[in-house]
Scaffold this motif. Structure first.
Motif, PDB file in Angstrom:
ATOM      1  N   HIS A 223      29.333  47.638  48.176  1.00 20.56           N
ATOM      2  CA  HIS A 223      30.651  47.092  48.415  1.00 20.56           C
ATOM      3  C   HIS A 223      30.655  45.570  48.196  1.00 20.56           C
ATOM      4  O   HIS A 223      31.503  45.022  47.495  1.00 20.56           O
ATOM      5  N   ASP A 224      29.661  44.891  48.766  1.00 15.64           N
ATOM      6  CA  ASP A 224      29.622  43.434  48.681  1.00 15.64           C
ATOM      7  C   ASP A 224      29.247  42.931  47.294  1.00 15.64           C
ATOM      8  O   ASP A 224      29.522  41.788  46.954  1.00 15.64           O
ATOM      9  N   GLN A 226      30.286  44.321  44.516  1.00 11.90           N
ATOM     10  CA  GLN A 226      31.367  44.575  43.560  1.00 11.90           C
ATOM     11  C   GLN A 226      32.100  43.300  43.158  1.00 11.90           C
ATOM     12  O   GLN A 226      32.318  43.043  41.986  1.00 11.90           O
ATOM     13  N   GLU A 227      32.451  42.495  44.170  1.00 15.16           N
ATOM     14  CA  GLU A 227      33.267  41.324  43.919  1.00 15.16           C
ATOM     15  C   GLU A 227      32.550  40.282  43.037  1.00 15.16           C
ATOM     16  O   GLU A 227      33.056  39.917  41.974  1.00 15.16           O
ATOM     17  N   PRO A 228      31.349  39.825  43.440  1.00 18.96           N
ATOM     18  CA  PRO A 228      30.648  38.858  42.573  1.00 18.96           C
ATOM     19  C   PRO A 228      30.421  39.408  41.168  1.00 18.96           C
ATOM     20  O   PRO A 228      30.518  38.661  40.186  1.00 18.96           O
ATOM     21  N   ARG A 230      32.273  41.477  39.509  1.00 19.86           N
ATOM     22  CA  ARG A 230      33.546  41.424  38.796  1.00 19.86           C
ATOM     23  C   ARG A 230      33.740  40.015  38.222  1.00 19.86           C
ATOM     24  O   ARG A 230      34.188  39.836  37.096  1.00 19.86           O
ATOM     25  N   MET A 231      33.358  38.996  39.046  1.00 23.33           N
ATOM     26  CA  MET A 231      33.480  37.608  38.585  1.00 23.33           C
ATOM     27  C   MET A 231      32.570  37.332  37.399  1.00 23.33           C
ATOM     28  O   MET A 231      32.964  36.715  36.408  1.00 23.33           O
ATOM     29  N   GLN A 266      27.714  47.500  37.204  1.00 29.68           N
ATOM     30  CA  GLN A 266      28.968  47.891  37.847  1.00 29.68           C
ATOM     31  C   GLN A 266      29.022  49.423  38.004  1.00 29.68           C
ATOM     32  O   GLN A 266      29.398  49.923  39.064  1.00 29.68           O
TER      33      GLN A 266
END
Ligand code: ADP
Length: 438
Positions: A223-224, A226-228, A230-231, A266
């Motif tokens: 979960h954590d 995913q965001e970085p 994506r960046m 990803q």
């Protein structure tokens, strides 16, 4: 079994006395039946022991029944201590007597006990006939007659069960001492059973803890991340867009690799997240038409099916007890693999089902079969492909992250089923999984 018990010789009993002895023996054996059943039912151990002692005390017509457990002391001495006790009304309990906690048998003048009990024999009789070193300790507990039977656990002398007559002297017939041997045998077995149960419970709790930890970790990590990630992908795309063709062919290639790697990561993270949610996000199993779940899976796979020129057929499928989304996911993963791990010729996949029984659980089940004509799997790999991240090929040969079958396994097991594969390398594989019948 060692014969020869230590005890005073007794005059021949007359008929009436013999009858009374047999009745007492039968009462003891009846208590034994109750105790054995109770211990096997795996109820509260402490409570069962207390009940057992009370029953035995009444059946044997004594005033006090207790269990001592040995433990090794310094210099190979045996220390024995009272663990459980039942006393008849009006009798002074000894369970809190500090002298009986770590009683050093040999040093306290009970070397005879250590020897006789340790080799599996009983000690019984009237205290007035006992050696003086023993007499003092036993009389201090108001004991007039006693019977002490060793308890063995896994062939080792574990401790003993004792029966005290305090109000008056009491004889022990051969029939009764035989019954007491059985009592001690049952107790030994119960202690062993209890040990195994405790170890099992411990192992199970540990397993559940580590499983929950793993799930939690997989969830948080994926979960954590995913965001970085994506960046990273966003910036790499930007880089390719703005500077593509300006930094030289090497740089273009490196950016391409980086985007590729990030996309793969990803996929992996998404798959891991999916894996960690199987149990927590799963719905309760309900009657589910497998034909519908299969159609949904085929819909999701339509592009892959068309690209590979695959033929997918199926028999009429049953209704099973399952989470509909997860059943769809099972079909999708297995058929997706059947198409991905194909040989040169177009994939042919067939799905069928047959009735079966889970013998251990006594439950009616359906066994599903997903058969393909793909590359197959060597027998030695048949088990490990269901592990997380286990793959038999490189990315270049067949892309993937190695989670699909682990997801299948977790789904099937969550429903109380099994999954396995049978295969002939070079000819094809059949994946089998079972689910409870609706
Ligand atoms: P992935 O497909 O991402 O590699 P899976 O967990 O779905 O991960 O499969 C694990 C491995 O099992 C695959 O890498 C492949 O080697 C093997 N495998 C799975 N399904 C098949 C199949 N139908 N035929 C041959 N090999 C298979």
């Amino acid at each position: 079994m060692v014969t020869g018990v230590i005890g005073p010789a007794r005059e021949l009993s007359d008929g009436a006395q013999e009858n009374a002895e047999l009745r007492r023996r039968d009462a003891i054996l009846e208590a034994v039946g109750f105790i054995a059943e109770r211990f096997l039912r795996d109820e509260d151990w402490e409570e069962s022991i207390q009940d057992a002692l009370a029953r035995l005390g009444r059946a044997a017509g004594v005033n006090r029944v207790y269990i001592f457990e040995n433990r090794p002391g310094p210099d190979a001495a045996i220390l024995t201590g009272q663990r459980y006790e039942w006393v008849a009304p009006g009798i002074v309990p000894q369970i809190d007597n500090p002298d009986l906690q770590d009683f050093p048998l040999r040093a306290a003048g009970f070397g005879r006990w250590e020897e006789v009990l340790g080799r599996g024999d009983l000690i019984y009789g009237h205290i007035r006939d006992f050696p003086p070193s023993e007499r003092e300790v036993l009389m201090a507990q108001d004991i007039k007659s006693i019977a002490v039977v060793p308890i063995f656990v896994e062939q080792k002398w574990w401790g003993f069960i004792g029966f005290d007559a305090c109000s008056a002297e009491r004889e022990w017939s051969a029939a009764e001492t035989d019954a007491l041997r059985i009592v001690a045998g049952i107790l030994g077995a119960a202690i062993q059973h209890q040990r195994v149960q405790a170890a099992l419970r411990e192992a199970l709790a540990e397993l559940q803890r580590s499983n929950a930890d793993l799930e939690q970790f997989a969830h948080v990590a994926s979960h954590d991340l995913q965001e970085p990630l994506r960046m990273v992908i966003g910036f790499l795309d930007l880089l390719a867009e703005r500077y593509g063709g300006q930094l030289g062919p090497d740089a273009d290639e490196f950016i391409g690799f980086a985007v590729d790697g990030a996309r793969r990561m990803q996929n992996l993270i998404n798959a891991l997240l999916e894996y960690s949610r199987i149990r927590t996000r799963g719905q309760a199993p309900r009657p589910t038409d497998a034909n519908v779940a299969l159609q949904d899976a085929l819909w999701n796979l339509q592009v892959a099916i068309a690209e590979a020129g695959a033929t997918v057929t199926h028999d009429p499928l049953p209704t099973v007890l399952a989470d509909p989304t997860q059943l769809m996911q099972l079909f999708q993963n297995l058929i997706g693999n059947a198409i991905k791990f194909r040989r040169a010729e177009p994939p042919v996949v067939h799905i069928s089902a047959q009735q079966t029984t889970d013998i251990a659980a006594g439950k009616a089940m359906w066994e599903f079969l997903v058969r393909d004509n793909g590359i197959g799997i060597a027998a030695e790999d048949a088990d490990r492909i269901f592990n997380l991240f286990e793959r038999l090929h490189t990315q270049r040969q067949y892309p993937g992250v190695g989670i699909g079958l682990a997801v299948c396994k977790k789904i099937v097991e969550r429903h109380g089923g099994r999954i396995w594969v049978e295969s002939t390398p070079g000819q094809g594989s059949t994946f089998h999984f079972t689910l409870p019948a609706a």
